[in-house]
Design a protein around this motif. Structure first.
Motif, PDB file in Angstrom:
ATOM      1  N   LEU A 151       0.861  -1.182   0.000  1.00  0.00           N
ATOM      2  CA  LEU A 151       0.000   0.000   0.000  1.00  0.00           C
ATOM      3  C   LEU A 151       0.895   1.229   0.000  1.00  0.00           C
ATOM      4  CD1 LEU A 151      -2.698  -0.734   2.756  1.00  0.00           C
ATOM      5  CD2 LEU A 151      -2.881  -1.057   0.284  1.00  0.00           C
ATOM      6  N   ILE A 152       0.594   2.167  -0.884  1.00  0.00           N
ATOM      7  CA  ILE A 152       1.380   3.411  -0.961  1.00  0.00           C
ATOM      8  C   ILE A 152       0.416   4.589  -1.024  1.00  0.00           C
ATOM      9  CG2 ILE A 152       2.944   4.801  -2.400  1.00  0.00           C
ATOM     10  CD1 ILE A 152       4.135   2.242  -3.489  1.00  0.00           C
ATOM     11  N   THR A 153       0.763   5.660  -0.308  1.00  0.00           N
ATOM     12  CA  THR A 153       0.091   6.925  -0.596  1.00  0.00           C
ATOM     13  C   THR A 153       1.152   8.006  -0.712  1.00  0.00           C
ATOM     14  OG1 THR A 153      -1.642   8.479   0.048  1.00  0.00           O
ATOM     15  CG2 THR A 153      -0.454   7.400   1.855  1.00  0.00           C
ATOM     16  N   ASN A 154       1.155   8.693  -1.840  1.00  0.00           N
ATOM     17  CA  ASN A 154       2.098   9.788  -2.066  1.00  0.00           C
ATOM     18  C   ASN A 154       1.426  11.085  -1.649  1.00  0.00           C
ATOM     19  OD1 ASN A 154       3.964   8.006  -3.339  1.00  0.00           O
ATOM     20  ND2 ASN A 154       2.726   8.097  -5.195  1.00  0.00           N
ATOM     21  N   SER A 155       2.206  11.956  -1.012  1.00  0.00           N
ATOM     22  CA  SER A 155       1.638  13.221  -0.557  1.00  0.00           C
ATOM     23  C   SER A 155       2.561  14.383  -0.892  1.00  0.00           C
ATOM     24  CB  SER A 155       1.391  13.152   0.956  1.00  0.00           C
ATOM     25  OG  SER A 155       0.868  14.385   1.405  1.00  0.00           O
ATOM     26  N   GLY A 156       2.002  15.351  -1.608  1.00  0.00           N
ATOM     27  CA  GLY A 156       2.715  16.603  -1.863  1.00  0.00           C
ATOM     28  C   GLY A 156       3.911  16.454  -2.785  1.00  0.00           C
ATOM     29  N   ILE A 157       4.686  17.511  -2.851  1.00  0.00           N
ATOM     30  CA  ILE A 157       5.817  17.580  -3.791  1.00  0.00           C
ATOM     31  C   ILE A 157       6.873  16.534  -3.434  1.00  0.00           C
ATOM     32  CG2 ILE A 157       7.755  19.049  -4.540  1.00  0.00           C
ATOM     33  CD1 ILE A 157       5.775  21.441  -4.233  1.00  0.00           C
ATOM     34  N   ASN A 158       7.275  16.471  -2.169  1.00  0.00           N
ATOM     35  CA  ASN A 158       8.322  15.514  -1.797  1.00  0.00           C
ATOM     36  C   ASN A 158       7.853  14.072  -1.921  1.00  0.00           C
ATOM     37  OD1 ASN A 158      10.030  17.591  -1.342  1.00  0.00           O
ATOM     38  ND2 ASN A 158      10.131  17.395   0.887  1.00  0.00           N
ATOM     39  N   GLY A 159       6.552  13.862  -1.749  1.00  0.00           N
ATOM     40  CA  GLY A 159       6.011  12.512  -1.889  1.00  0.00           C
ATOM     41  C   GLY A 159       5.778  12.106  -3.336  1.00  0.00           C
ATOM     42  N   GLY A 160       5.935  13.062  -4.254  1.00  0.00           N
ATOM     43  CA  GLY A 160       5.763  12.746  -5.677  1.00  0.00           C
ATOM     44  C   GLY A 160       4.308  12.573  -6.086  1.00  0.00           C
ATOM     45  N   GLN A 161       3.410  13.227  -5.362  1.00  0.00           N
ATOM     46  CA  GLN A 161       1.978  13.089  -5.678  1.00  0.00           C
ATOM     47  C   GLN A 161       1.650  13.839  -6.974  1.00  0.00           C
ATOM     48  OE1 GLN A 161      -0.591  14.684  -2.630  1.00  0.00           O
ATOM     49  NE2 GLN A 161      -2.438  13.794  -3.515  1.00  0.00           N
ATOM     50  N   GLU A 162       0.965  13.149  -7.880  1.00  0.00           N
ATOM     51  CA  GLU A 162       0.587  13.779  -9.151  1.00  0.00           C
ATOM     52  C   GLU A 162      -0.864  14.246  -9.146  1.00  0.00           C
ATOM     53  OE1 GLU A 162       1.467  11.033 -12.297  1.00  0.00           O
ATOM     54  OE2 GLU A 162       3.600  11.002 -11.784  1.00  0.00           O
ATOM     55  N   VAL A 163      -1.728  13.428  -8.574  1.00  0.00           N
ATOM     56  CA  VAL A 163      -3.159  13.776  -8.570  1.00  0.00           C
ATOM     57  C   VAL A 163      -3.548  14.233  -7.156  1.00  0.00           C
ATOM     58  CG1 VAL A 163      -5.501  12.956  -8.994  1.00  0.00           C
ATOM     59  CG2 VAL A 163      -3.613  12.066 -10.376  1.00  0.00           C
ATOM     60  N   PRO A 164      -3.999  15.501  -7.026  1.00  0.00           N
ATOM     61  CA  PRO A 164      -4.223  16.065  -5.686  1.00  0.00           C
ATOM     62  C   PRO A 164      -5.575  15.706  -5.073  1.00  0.00           C
ATOM     63  CG  PRO A 164      -4.555  17.773  -7.321  1.00  0.00           C
ATOM     64  CD  PRO A 164      -4.173  16.528  -8.080  1.00  0.00           C
ATOM     65  N   HIS A 165      -5.890  14.415  -5.106  1.00  0.00           N
ATOM     66  CA  HIS A 165      -7.029  13.874  -4.347  1.00  0.00           C
ATOM     67  C   HIS A 165      -6.469  12.647  -3.644  1.00  0.00           C
ATOM     68  CE1 HIS A 165     -11.477  12.937  -3.850  1.00  0.00           C
ATOM     69  NE2 HIS A 165     -10.900  11.802  -3.472  1.00  0.00           N
ATOM     70  N   PHE A 166      -6.590  12.601  -2.316  1.00  0.00           N
ATOM     71  CA  PHE A 166      -6.004  11.491  -1.546  1.00  0.00           C
ATOM     72  C   PHE A 166      -6.341  10.140  -2.169  1.00  0.00           C
ATOM     73  CE2 PHE A 166      -6.985   8.397   1.954  1.00  0.00           C
ATOM     74  CZ  PHE A 166      -5.681   7.927   2.055  1.00  0.00           C
ATOM     75  N   HIS A 167      -5.314   9.312  -2.317  1.00  0.00           N
ATOM     76  CA  HIS A 167      -5.544   7.968  -2.856  1.00  0.00           C
ATOM     77  C   HIS A 167      -4.498   7.008  -2.314  1.00  0.00           C
ATOM     78  CE1 HIS A 167      -2.999  10.251  -5.668  1.00  0.00           C
ATOM     79  NE2 HIS A 167      -2.362   9.104  -5.914  1.00  0.00           N
ATOM     80  N   VAL A 168      -4.897   5.756  -2.240  1.00  0.00           N
ATOM     81  CA  VAL A 168      -3.918   4.706  -1.925  1.00  0.00           C
ATOM     82  C   VAL A 168      -3.710   3.868  -3.179  1.00  0.00           C
ATOM     83  CG1 VAL A 168      -4.386   4.567   0.552  1.00  0.00           C
ATOM     84  CG2 VAL A 168      -5.652   3.102  -1.003  1.00  0.00           C
ATOM     85  N   HIS A 169      -2.453   3.498  -3.392  1.00  0.00           N
ATOM     86  CA  HIS A 169      -2.119   2.550  -4.444  1.00  0.00           C
ATOM     87  C   HIS A 169      -2.080   1.168  -3.796  1.00  0.00           C
ATOM     88  CE1 HIS A 169      -0.314   5.587  -7.341  1.00  0.00           C
ATOM     89  NE2 HIS A 169      -0.274   6.278  -6.220  1.00  0.00           N
ATOM     90  N   ILE A 170      -2.725   0.190  -4.404  1.00  0.00           N
ATOM     91  CA  ILE A 170      -2.619  -1.206  -3.984  1.00  0.00           C
ATOM     92  C   ILE A 170      -1.858  -1.932  -5.096  1.00  0.00           C
ATOM     93  CG2 ILE A 170      -3.852  -3.308  -3.316  1.00  0.00           C
ATOM     94  CD1 ILE A 170      -6.303  -1.544  -2.674  1.00  0.00           C
ATOM     95  N   LEU A 171      -0.638  -2.349  -4.763  1.00  0.00           N
ATOM     96  CA  LEU A 171       0.233  -2.997  -5.752  1.00  0.00           C
ATOM     97  C   LEU A 171       0.433  -4.449  -5.360  1.00  0.00           C
ATOM     98  CD1 LEU A 171       2.714  -0.051  -5.685  1.00  0.00           C
ATOM     99  CD2 LEU A 171       1.489  -0.725  -7.745  1.00  0.00           C
ATOM    100  N   ALA A 172       0.293  -5.350  -6.331  1.00  0.00           N
ATOM    101  CA  ALA A 172       0.384  -6.774  -6.017  1.00  0.00           C
ATOM    102  C   ALA A 172       0.573  -7.566  -7.303  1.00  0.00           C
ATOM    103  CB  ALA A 172      -0.886  -7.224  -5.289  1.00  0.00           C
TER     104      ALA A 172
END
Ligand code: AMP
Length: 116
Positions: A87-108
Motif C-alpha cells: 500500500l502506498i500513498t504519495n503526498s505533496g511535492i516531496n512525496g511525488g503526488q501527481e493527482v491532488p485527491h487522496f488515494h492509496v495505491h494497492i500494488l500486487a
C-alpha cells in the motif's frame, strides 16, 4: 485548496470513465491507467481531500474507518492477501503526488521492487 477539476474528482463525477473494482457510499476503487505492477488498483474516498493528512484531519471517523475497511475488502476481492501486496500513498511535492485527491495505491501480483 482542493482542485475540483483534478482527474479523480472528474472520475467521481463520472465525467471520465474508470475501470471499477469496488464502490460504496464512501469510496471508489479502480485500476490504475498506467499500472506499475501486475495488479495496480487505486482507492479514493468520495470526500474531497488532497492528501492522507487532510483526509485524517478533516474527515469524520466513520468515513476514515469505512475507507480503510474498504481497502481490506478490495484486498480480499483481488485475492492478494496471501502472496502479499504493497500500500502506498504519495503526498505533496516531496512525496511525488501527481493527482491532488487522496488515494492509496494497492500494488500486487508480483514482487514489488523499489522501497525497502
Ligand atoms: P500519484 O503519483 O500518487 O498521484 O498517482 C497518481 C496515479 O493516478 C498514477 O499512478 C496514474 O497512473 C494514475 N492515473 C492518472 N489518471 C488516471 C485515470 N484516468 N485512471 C486511472 N488512473 C489514473
Amino acid at each position: 485548496m482542493y482542485d475540483k477539476n483534478n482527474i479523480f474528482a472528474k472520475i467521481l463525477r463520472e465525467e471520465i470513465p474508470c475501470d471499477k473494482v469496488y464502490e460504496d457510499e464512501f469510496s471508489l476503487f479502480f485500476y490504475d491507467i498506467s499500472p506499475q505492477a501486475k495488479v495496480h488498483v487505486l482507492g479514493i474516498p468520495k470526500f474531497p481531500c488532497r492528501s492522507f493528512s487532510e483526509f485524517i484531519n478533516i474527515t469524520n471517523n466513520e468515513n476514515i474507518s469505512s475507507f480503510f475497511k474498504s481497502v481490506q475488502l478490495v484486498i480480499n476481492k483481488l485475492n492478494i492477501e496471501e502472496d502479499g501486496y504493497r500500500l502506498i500513498t504519495n503526498s505533496g511535492i516531496n512525496g511525488g503526488q501527481e493527482v491532488p485527491h487522496f488515494h492509496v495505491h494497492i500494488l500486487a501480483g508480483e514482487k514489488i521492487g523499489g522501497l525497502r
